[in-house]
Design a protein around this motif. Structure first.
Motif, mmCIF file in Angstrom:
data_model
loop_
_atom_site.group_PDB
_atom_site.id
_atom_site.type_symbol
_atom_site.label_atom_id
_atom_site.label_comp_id
_atom_site.label_asym_id
_atom_site.label_seq_id
_atom_site.Cartn_x
_atom_site.Cartn_y
_atom_site.Cartn_z
ATOM 1 N N GLY A 100 0.824 -1.210 0.000
ATOM 2 C CA GLY A 100 0.000 0.000 0.000
ATOM 3 C C GLY A 100 0.854 1.254 0.000
ATOM 4 N N ALA A 101 1.905 1.265 0.821
ATOM 5 C CA ALA A 101 2.805 2.417 0.857
ATOM 6 C C ALA A 101 3.475 2.631 -0.501
ATOM 7 C CB ALA A 101 3.846 2.247 1.955
ATOM 8 N N SER A 102 3.725 1.541 -1.223
ATOM 9 C CA SER A 102 4.362 1.677 -2.534
ATOM 10 C C SER A 102 3.431 2.335 -3.553
ATOM 11 C CB SER A 102 4.851 0.322 -3.049
ATOM 12 O OG SER A 102 3.787 -0.477 -3.530
ATOM 13 N N PHE A 103 2.132 2.239 -3.353
ATOM 14 C CA PHE A 103 1.202 2.927 -4.256
ATOM 15 C C PHE A 103 1.356 4.439 -4.124
ATOM 16 C CE2 PHE A 103 -1.828 -0.914 -3.630
ATOM 17 C CZ PHE A 103 -1.105 -1.669 -4.532
ATOM 18 N N ILE A 104 1.699 4.901 -2.923
ATOM 19 C CA ILE A 104 1.972 6.323 -2.722
ATOM 20 C C ILE A 104 3.205 6.722 -3.526
ATOM 21 C CG2 ILE A 104 2.674 8.055 -1.014
ATOM 22 C CD1 ILE A 104 0.874 6.350 0.986
ATOM 23 N N SER A 105 4.219 5.870 -3.510
ATOM 24 C CA SER A 105 5.413 6.118 -4.312
ATOM 25 C C SER A 105 5.059 6.243 -5.787
ATOM 26 C CB SER A 105 6.423 4.984 -4.097
ATOM 27 O OG SER A 105 7.561 5.164 -4.904
ATOM 28 N N ALA A 106 4.134 5.420 -6.235
ATOM 29 C CA ALA A 106 3.720 5.466 -7.644
ATOM 30 C C ALA A 106 3.076 6.809 -7.986
ATOM 31 C CB ALA A 106 2.770 4.316 -7.957
ATOM 32 N N VAL A 107 2.242 7.329 -7.094
ATOM 33 C CA VAL A 107 1.624 8.641 -7.338
ATOM 34 C C VAL A 107 2.702 9.715 -7.432
ATOM 35 C CG1 VAL A 107 0.113 10.436 -6.394
ATOM 36 C CG2 VAL A 107 -0.560 8.035 -6.217
ATOM 37 N N LEU A 108 3.617 9.713 -6.456
ATOM 38 C CA LEU A 108 4.649 10.745 -6.415
ATOM 39 C C LEU A 108 5.624 10.630 -7.585
ATOM 40 C CD1 LEU A 108 5.317 10.664 -2.580
ATOM 41 C CD2 LEU A 108 3.988 12.362 -3.850
ATOM 42 N N GLY A 109 5.924 9.429 -8.004
ATOM 43 C CA GLY A 109 6.897 9.225 -9.066
ATOM 44 C C GLY A 109 6.350 9.363 -10.470
#
Length: 142
Positions: free
Chosen positions: A62-71
């Motif tokens: 789930g935390a990696s989905f945040i990375s996807a938004v930011l990246g």
């Protein structure tokens, strides 16, 4: 398509999100990449004996989905994670659709850093909440 927002173009309140369906195959791929082979995420028989009653996704997924938004969306190209804090509120189950959301809450001009409030939602239920600080490049000088 990957977006590119330069530091000078970002404003407080700006927000982006991304929706990802959590499938068994995605959880298995994350286990492979991360090395986290906890049977809670991979073994339906074991997971049935836990308080969740079924397999759940890794919190870090789930935390990696945040990375996807930011990246890829805001700020996108050139973004560099400086820090991330996360609190896992509720489990993400197989076939849940998770919306990862990042909203600009502060700007630190002297360091080209942007502060984001972050969260992941399954429907109207928050499953992850936190914040992130990201370095964002300035627009190149002409």
């Amino acid at each position: 398509m990957v977006a590119q927002h330069f530091f000078d173009d970002i404003t407080i309140g700006q927000r982006e999100s991304l929706v990802t369906k959590v499938t068994p195959a995605l959880v298995e791929a994350f286990a492979e990449v991360s090395g986290d082979n906890n049977p809670l995420h991979l073994d339906a028989d074991y997971a049935a004996t836990t308080r969740f009653g079924e397999r759940i996704a890794h919190g870090a997924l789930g935390a990696s989905f945040i990375s996807a938004v930011l990246g890829t969306k805001l700020p996108g190209i050139g973004a560099v994670f400086v820090s991330q804090s996360t609190k896992f509120i509720a489990p993400v189950r197989m076939n849940d659709e998770v919306e990862a959301i990042a909203e600009v809450t502060d700007m630190i001009p002297e360091k080209n850093r942007v502060v984001f409030a972050t969260r992941c939602m399954v429907g109207d239920k928050m499953v992850v909440v936190g914040d992130a600080i990201v370095y964002v490049p300035s627009r190149p000088k002409a």
